[in-house]
Write a protein that holds these residues in place. Structure first.
Motif, mmCIF file in Angstrom:
data_model
loop_
_atom_site.group_PDB
_atom_site.id
_atom_site.type_symbol
_atom_site.label_atom_id
_atom_site.label_comp_id
_atom_site.label_asym_id
_atom_site.label_seq_id
_atom_site.Cartn_x
_atom_site.Cartn_y
_atom_site.Cartn_z
ATOM 1 N N ILE A 4 -8.835 -1.674 -12.679
ATOM 2 C CA ILE A 4 -8.083 -0.427 -12.270
ATOM 3 C C ILE A 4 -8.268 -0.024 -11.085
ATOM 4 O O ILE A 4 -7.313 0.664 -10.378
ATOM 5 C CB ILE A 4 -8.699 0.595 -13.503
ATOM 6 C CG1 ILE A 4 -8.457 -0.069 -14.831
ATOM 7 C CG2 ILE A 4 -8.053 1.799 -13.324
ATOM 8 C CD1 ILE A 4 -6.973 -0.167 -15.263
ATOM 9 N N THR A 5 -9.348 0.146 -10.363
ATOM 10 C CA THR A 5 -9.767 0.724 -9.085
ATOM 11 C C THR A 5 -8.555 0.051 -7.989
ATOM 12 O O THR A 5 -8.286 0.628 -7.097
ATOM 13 C CB THR A 5 -11.156 0.343 -8.687
ATOM 14 O OG1 THR A 5 -11.912 0.963 -9.387
ATOM 15 C CG2 THR A 5 -11.271 0.975 -7.290
ATOM 16 N N LEU A 6 -8.808 -1.542 -8.326
ATOM 17 C CA LEU A 6 -7.921 -2.301 -7.332
ATOM 18 C C LEU A 6 -6.549 -1.977 -7.405
ATOM 19 O O LEU A 6 -5.706 -1.638 -6.410
ATOM 20 C CB LEU A 6 -8.142 -3.745 -7.763
ATOM 21 C CG LEU A 6 -7.467 -4.930 -6.699
ATOM 22 C CD1 LEU A 6 -8.074 -4.564 -5.266
ATOM 23 C CD2 LEU A 6 -7.735 -6.176 -7.025
ATOM 24 N N THR A 7 -6.041 -1.829 -8.736
ATOM 25 C CA THR A 7 -4.788 -1.510 -8.915
ATOM 26 C C THR A 7 -4.599 -0.086 -8.294
ATOM 27 O O THR A 7 -3.421 0.342 -7.582
ATOM 28 C CB THR A 7 -4.220 -1.150 -10.330
ATOM 29 O OG1 THR A 7 -4.654 -2.603 -11.039
ATOM 30 C CG2 THR A 7 -2.841 -1.003 -10.549
ATOM 31 N N TRP A 8 -5.389 0.840 -8.312
ATOM 32 C CA TRP A 8 -5.257 2.152 -7.685
ATOM 33 C C TRP A 8 -4.865 1.886 -6.377
ATOM 34 O O TRP A 8 -4.259 2.377 -5.547
ATOM 35 C CB TRP A 8 -6.613 3.104 -7.937
ATOM 36 C CG TRP A 8 -6.618 4.351 -7.376
ATOM 37 C CD1 TRP A 8 -6.830 4.527 -5.959
ATOM 38 C CD2 TRP A 8 -6.385 5.617 -7.852
ATOM 39 N NE1 TRP A 8 -6.942 5.637 -5.543
ATOM 40 C CE2 TRP A 8 -6.487 6.307 -6.736
ATOM 41 C CE3 TRP A 8 -6.265 5.966 -9.233
ATOM 42 C CZ2 TRP A 8 -6.769 7.893 -6.921
ATOM 43 C CZ3 TRP A 8 -6.256 7.491 -9.093
ATOM 44 C CH2 TRP A 8 -6.545 8.398 -8.363
ATOM 45 N N GLU A 9 -5.919 1.230 -5.473
ATOM 46 C CA GLU A 9 -5.932 1.026 -4.191
ATOM 47 C C GLU A 9 -4.585 0.331 -3.754
ATOM 48 O O GLU A 9 -4.111 0.644 -2.739
ATOM 49 C CB GLU A 9 -6.970 0.334 -3.557
ATOM 50 C CG GLU A 9 -8.409 1.148 -3.861
ATOM 51 C CD GLU A 9 -9.667 0.381 -3.268
ATOM 52 O OE1 GLU A 9 -9.400 -0.727 -2.672
ATOM 53 O OE2 GLU A 9 -10.487 1.046 -3.095
ATOM 54 N N ILE A 10 -4.092 -0.738 -4.361
ATOM 55 C CA ILE A 10 -2.951 -1.223 -4.150
ATOM 56 C C ILE A 10 -1.690 -0.516 -4.129
ATOM 57 O O ILE A 10 -0.939 -0.514 -3.245
ATOM 58 C CB ILE A 10 -2.732 -2.642 -4.984
ATOM 59 C CG1 ILE A 10 -3.776 -3.540 -4.660
ATOM 60 C CG2 ILE A 10 -1.226 -3.249 -4.717
ATOM 61 C CD1 ILE A 10 -3.776 -4.962 -5.699
ATOM 62 N N LEU A 11 -1.691 0.355 -5.165
ATOM 63 C CA LEU A 11 -0.336 1.189 -5.303
ATOM 64 C C LEU A 11 -0.592 2.200 -4.186
ATOM 65 O O LEU A 11 0.445 2.901 -3.773
ATOM 66 C CB LEU A 11 -0.421 1.736 -6.674
ATOM 67 C CG LEU A 11 -0.070 0.955 -8.125
ATOM 68 C CD1 LEU A 11 -0.499 1.694 -9.210
ATOM 69 C CD2 LEU A 11 1.192 0.576 -7.696
ATOM 70 N N THR A 12 -1.639 2.841 -3.902
ATOM 71 C CA THR A 12 -1.747 3.759 -3.005
ATOM 72 C C THR A 12 -1.312 3.284 -1.471
ATOM 73 O O THR A 12 -0.512 4.011 -0.697
ATOM 74 C CB THR A 12 -3.136 4.291 -2.636
ATOM 75 O OG1 THR A 12 -3.757 4.882 -3.905
ATOM 76 C CG2 THR A 12 -3.405 5.488 -1.381
ATOM 77 N N VAL A 13 -1.625 2.146 -1.221
ATOM 78 C CA VAL A 13 -1.008 1.507 0.062
ATOM 79 C C VAL A 13 0.363 1.248 -0.032
ATOM 80 O O VAL A 13 1.121 1.444 0.963
ATOM 81 C CB VAL A 13 -1.909 -0.030 0.431
ATOM 82 C CG1 VAL A 13 -1.179 -0.697 1.607
ATOM 83 C CG2 VAL A 13 -3.516 0.407 0.657
ATOM 84 N N ILE A 14 1.007 0.786 -1.135
ATOM 85 C CA ILE A 14 2.186 0.563 -1.117
ATOM 86 C C ILE A 14 3.053 1.648 -0.929
ATOM 87 O O ILE A 14 3.895 1.998 -0.465
ATOM 88 C CB ILE A 14 2.433 -0.149 -2.711
ATOM 89 C CG1 ILE A 14 1.878 -1.683 -2.610
ATOM 90 C CG2 ILE A 14 4.133 -0.011 -2.832
ATOM 91 C CD1 ILE A 14 2.077 -2.028 -4.020
ATOM 92 N N GLY A 15 2.551 2.824 -1.689
ATOM 93 C CA GLY A 15 3.180 4.113 -1.634
ATOM 94 C C GLY A 15 3.513 4.759 -0.246
ATOM 95 O O GLY A 15 4.173 5.228 0.261
ATOM 96 N N THR A 172 -3.705 -1.262 -18.907
ATOM 97 C CA THR A 172 -4.058 -2.296 -18.146
ATOM 98 C C THR A 172 -3.280 -2.569 -16.618
ATOM 99 O O THR A 172 -2.262 -2.054 -16.580
ATOM 100 C CB THR A 172 -3.956 -3.701 -18.904
ATOM 101 O OG1 THR A 172 -2.539 -3.827 -19.008
ATOM 102 C CG2 THR A 172 -4.550 -3.625 -20.242
ATOM 103 N N PRO A 173 -4.067 -3.196 -15.733
ATOM 104 C CA PRO A 173 -3.176 -3.519 -14.436
ATOM 105 C C PRO A 173 -2.007 -3.956 -14.556
ATOM 106 O O PRO A 173 -1.063 -3.613 -13.816
ATOM 107 C CB PRO A 173 -4.116 -4.283 -13.740
ATOM 108 C CG PRO A 173 -5.644 -4.136 -14.130
ATOM 109 C CD PRO A 173 -5.287 -3.832 -15.777
#
Length: 208
Positions: A4-15, A172-173
């Motif tokens: 979940i943390t990894l998903t958060w960080e990936i979405l943040t960078v994409i955004g 889930t991611p």
């Protein structure tokens, strides 16, 4: 690091990248100089997070802890600025980047509110503000009517993303990435087909 943390960080960078690009393109369309392009890119990338923090009572100063993301946003803006004119017309339709930023940040904002154990209405509003706040500030600084209040359906998709996350329908991611793709697709379909929410204009009578 959890998934979940990894998903958060990936979405943040994409955004951040997507909104920095969309803000920079809007600035170039308005003939801003390189400093204006960078500033509009930064405001678009981080304006939604700032609005969300105000809503949830989180210190705005927390934004300054994301120095790496600021660097990414600046580099994204400079990339747009230095892109050869030969290639620029391929990304000039910044609606796509705006859709990607909307999807990424609406999910990120919803996850933020869920992590704070806030009620469903707060999750939905956090998704809306995080996903569209930067775009609103971008449009205002570019001298345009905010996209969220006109033309194709925009903020509704962010609210729906917040709703399904707040209700626990997705957790889930892989489910988050599916929601991300759905928001992008729905937003672009709104643009392509000109889908709009109902309007009711008020016409003033001509003075005698």
């Amino acid at each position: 690091m959890s998934e979940i943390t990894l998903t958060w960080e990936i979405l943040t960078v994409i955004g951040v990248v997507a909104f920095a690009v969309s803000g920079s393109i809007a600035a170039m369309e308005e003939r801003y100089d390189v400093l204006g392009i960078i500033i509009l890119g930064l405001v678009t990338a981080f304006g939604g997070g700032g609005a969300r923090n105000l809503l949830l009572g989180i210190p705005i100063s927390n934004l300054w802890e994301q120095s790496n993301l600021f660097i990414i946003a600046i580099l994204s803006s400079l990339f747009v600025f230095f892109l050869p004119n030969l290639w620029f017309h391929y990304i000039k339709q910044w609606m796509f980047f705006d859709a990607v930023g909307l999807a990424a940040f609406s999910i990120q904002g919803a996850l933020f509110a869920v992590d704070m154990n806030l009620p469903i209405i707060a999750v939905v509003v956090a998704a809306l503000l995080t996903g569209s706040g930067g775009g609103i500030i971008r449009d205002v600084l570019a001298g345009r009517k905010p996209l969220i209040f006109r033309d194709e359906i925009y903020g509704l998709w962010a609210m729906l993303a917040g709703l399904v996350i707040g209700l626990g329908i997705v957790s889930t991611p892989i489910a988050f990435y599916i929601v991300f793709l759905l928001v992008v697709v729905l937003r672009m379909l709104s643009v392509y087909y000109g889908l709009r929410l109902p309007k009711k204009p008020i016409y003033r009578k001509n003075p005698k």
